[in-house]
Scaffold this motif. Structure first.
Motif, mmCIF file in Angstrom:
data_model
loop_
_atom_site.group_PDB
_atom_site.id
_atom_site.type_symbol
_atom_site.label_atom_id
_atom_site.label_comp_id
_atom_site.label_asym_id
_atom_site.label_seq_id
_atom_site.Cartn_x
_atom_site.Cartn_y
_atom_site.Cartn_z
ATOM 1 N N GLU A 1 0.827 -1.215 0.000
ATOM 2 C CA GLU A 1 0.000 0.000 0.000
ATOM 3 C C GLU A 1 0.858 1.261 0.000
ATOM 4 N N LYS B 1 1.226 4.036 -3.102
ATOM 5 C CA LYS B 1 1.024 5.464 -2.856
ATOM 6 C C LYS B 1 2.257 6.252 -3.306
ATOM 7 N N ASN C 1 2.346 9.046 -6.309
ATOM 8 C CA ASN C 1 2.837 10.414 -6.083
ATOM 9 C C ASN C 1 3.958 10.788 -7.034
#
Length: 82
Positions: A15, A19, A23
């Motif tokens: 996870e 992320k 980004n």
């Protein structure tokens, strides 16, 4: 040729990695491929060892071919201090 690879990784790590990739506007596969390339490439002269932190960052981003390091550094320092 690309080949599919199955890895077993802790869910919380996956996870956070997804992320991070999102980004950076990169795919998780691309990040992992570049990391593995950095681990398996021996481009560093024997007398010049990189820190483990720097090694982990190697290949994690791509710069444009026309990137001017000195110009960017000058602009960022001017923004920061002027």
């Amino acid at each position: 040729m690309n080949t599919k690879l199955t890895l077993t990784i802790d869910q919380s790590v996956i996870e956070r990695a997804k992320k991070y990739a999102r980004n950076k506007e990169r795919s998780l596969s691309d990040l992992i491929e570049n990391y593995l390339k950095a681990l398996t490439t021996e481009e560093i002269p024997q007398n010049e060892e990189l820190s483990s932190t720097l090694k982990s960052l190697k290949g994690s981003f791509k710069m444009p071919k026309d990137f001017d390091y000195k110009k960017e550094l000058s602009e960022r320092l001017s923004e920061k201090y002027l």
